[in-house]
Design an enzyme around this catalytic site. Sequence first.
Site, PDB file in Angstrom:
ATOM      1  CG  PHE A 126      -1.980   1.020   1.193  1.00  0.00           C
ATOM      2  CD1 PHE A 126      -3.156   0.809   0.480  1.00  0.00           C
ATOM      3  CD2 PHE A 126      -1.819   2.224   1.858  1.00  0.00           C
ATOM      4  CE1 PHE A 126      -4.149   1.770   0.439  1.00  0.00           C
ATOM      5  CE2 PHE A 126      -2.810   3.193   1.816  1.00  0.00           C
ATOM      6  CZ  PHE A 126      -3.981   2.964   1.105  1.00  0.00           C
ATOM      7  CG  ASP A 197      -0.792  -2.034   7.135  1.00  0.00           C
ATOM      8  OD1 ASP A 197      -1.936  -2.285   7.579  1.00  0.00           O
ATOM      9  OD2 ASP A 197      -0.520  -0.992   6.521  1.00  0.00           O
ATOM     10  CE1 TYR A 222      -9.712   3.625   6.360  1.00  0.00           C
ATOM     11  CE2 TYR A 222      -8.712   4.721   8.240  1.00  0.00           C
ATOM     12  CZ  TYR A 222      -8.625   4.243   6.953  1.00  0.00           C
ATOM     13  OH  TYR A 222      -7.454   4.380   6.257  1.00  0.00           O
ATOM     14  CE  LYS A 223      -8.350   0.602   4.751  1.00  0.00           C
ATOM     15  NZ  LYS A 223      -6.916   0.454   4.475  1.00  0.00           N
ATOM     16  NE  ARG A 368     -10.467  -2.486  -2.551  1.00  0.00           N
ATOM     17  CZ  ARG A 368      -9.839  -1.775  -1.613  1.00  0.00           C
ATOM     18  NH1 ARG A 368      -8.664  -2.185  -1.152  1.00  0.00           N
ATOM     19  NH2 ARG A 368     -10.347  -0.653  -1.161  1.00  0.00           N
TER      20      ARG A 368
HETATM   21  C1  LIG Z   1      -6.172   1.629   4.182  1.00  0.00           C
HETATM   22  C2  LIG Z   1      -4.730   1.362   4.405  1.00  0.00           C
HETATM   23  C3  LIG Z   1      -3.924   2.277   5.076  1.00  0.00           C
HETATM   24  C4  LIG Z   1      -4.490   3.617   5.440  1.00  0.00           C
HETATM   25  O1  LIG Z   1      -3.673   4.429   6.211  1.00  0.00           O
HETATM   26  P1  LIG Z   1      -4.291   5.783   6.783  1.00  0.00           P
HETATM   27  O2  LIG Z   1      -3.188   6.410   7.508  1.00  0.00           O
HETATM   28  O3  LIG Z   1      -5.463   5.402   7.627  1.00  0.00           O
HETATM   29  O4  LIG Z   1      -4.773   6.599   5.630  1.00  0.00           O
HETATM   30  C5  LIG Z   1      -2.617   1.925   5.366  1.00  0.00           C
HETATM   31  N1  LIG Z   1      -2.119   0.725   4.973  1.00  0.00           N
HETATM   32  C6  LIG Z   1      -2.871  -0.169   4.290  1.00  0.00           C
HETATM   33  C7  LIG Z   1      -2.295  -1.472   3.874  1.00  0.00           C
HETATM   34  C8  LIG Z   1      -4.188   0.132   3.970  1.00  0.00           C
HETATM   35  O5  LIG Z   1      -4.931  -0.726   3.279  1.00  0.00           O
END
Ligand SMILES: *Cc1c(COP(=O)(O)O)cnc(C)c1O
Length: 409
Positions: A126, A197, A222-223, A368
């Site tokens: 990511f 992560d 939030y996911k 997705r």
């Molecule tokens: C959604 C996501 C993030 C998001 O990071 P934020 O700091 O909340 O914007 C980070 N890493 C991964 C792998 C994600 O899917």
Amino acid sequence: MTLSLAAVRALDAADPFAGTRARFALPPGVLYLDGNSLGPLQHTVARHLTDVVATQWGEGLIRSWNTHDWLDLPARVGARIAPLIGADAASVTVTDSTSINLFKLLAVAVARNPGRTTILSETHNFPTDLHVAQGLAALKGQGVRLRTVTAEDIPAALDADCAVLLLTEVNYRTGARHDMAALTRLAHDKGMLTLWDLAHSAGAFPVDLSAADTDFALGCGYKYLNGGPGAPSFVYVAPRHLPGLRQPLSGWMGAAQPFAFDDQYEPAPGINAMRVGTPPILSLSALEAALDAFSGVDMAVLRTKADGLFDLFTAIAAGAPELDLVTPRDPARRGTQASFRFPLAYEAMQALIEQGVIGDFRTPDIMRFGLTPLYLSYEDVFHAGHKLVEVITTRAYAAPRFAIRNKVV
Ligand SMILES: *Cc1c(COP(=O)(O)O)cnc(C)c1O
């Protein structure tokens, strides 16, 4: 062979999560397959937030820092998340965003492995994971560099110069899942630390950080945890790394005695050293209430349903052979999303959303879909799958309006 609607309804009749669905305030006419990106609102979350605003903030005012123990809310929410990720409550807190926690944990990991300069990660991890590592490397000059290799090349790339292995357990684009325990073991054999992560893991399936012997981990609120847009992130530090824990964003709320108002920073003992500034009480309250949806939930049972939804959805989607499933079919090798490659993926997703089926697009050509058992029924997924096939086979996506790109995709 795809199931009949009657067979799908029989699955719903036996669904252990049939009752939890009523918790969620999903709008009528919407089939929501994007809870992997932004989990939906629950009725109790809206009520709790209203109460926190009116009572704790409105009436209690600053007294609520004591009367509602706002100061320890990050720890209380962390303790709720701990069982979902196989962690001791004392190893988890909730603070800041995932991106900021990445910075802090990477800095801790690098500092704890002196003499080694490489942060090893995966090509197409990511972006924020890579960007933050690049930022830390820029700050540290010659001391730190980021190296990325493909997933297959990771085992061979682990070496004596690598300080830390930074990986996302489930790839956000393809849904492919790493073997966290096996890679952690290989990394440890080379004297490396590991930072995982869990953005697409926590709340999606059983995670056992303790069994995997992971050093550090973090993930989004939030996911799959449904904490609301921009909900704070959880951060995990293995018990063996808690003594002497110190991170570079040395704000007063991570200090040993914030209200001593000392000039000199002294880190709080334990996981509290990961904190930085004043916690976002409204966001934390929303996440705290959202986690009620997981109380009493056996994550293995949740995962079994997610696999059933995956099998149903992908079997129906096979009716549009143009859709190329890029998510591994083997449940052990994937998270709980289904991703398809399709040349006009953006347009097709826009057309599908117009029909009430919400998934999302990931560049360059991925459609997705999040398969979230707490609020999706088999019948929902059945209809969503058939809508998807219809959009592809009728070329409904060819209408010019679907090619207009939104700011957020
Ligand atoms: C959604 C996501 C993030 C998001 O990071 P934020 O700091 O909340 O914007 C980070 N890493 C991964 C792998 C994600 O899917």
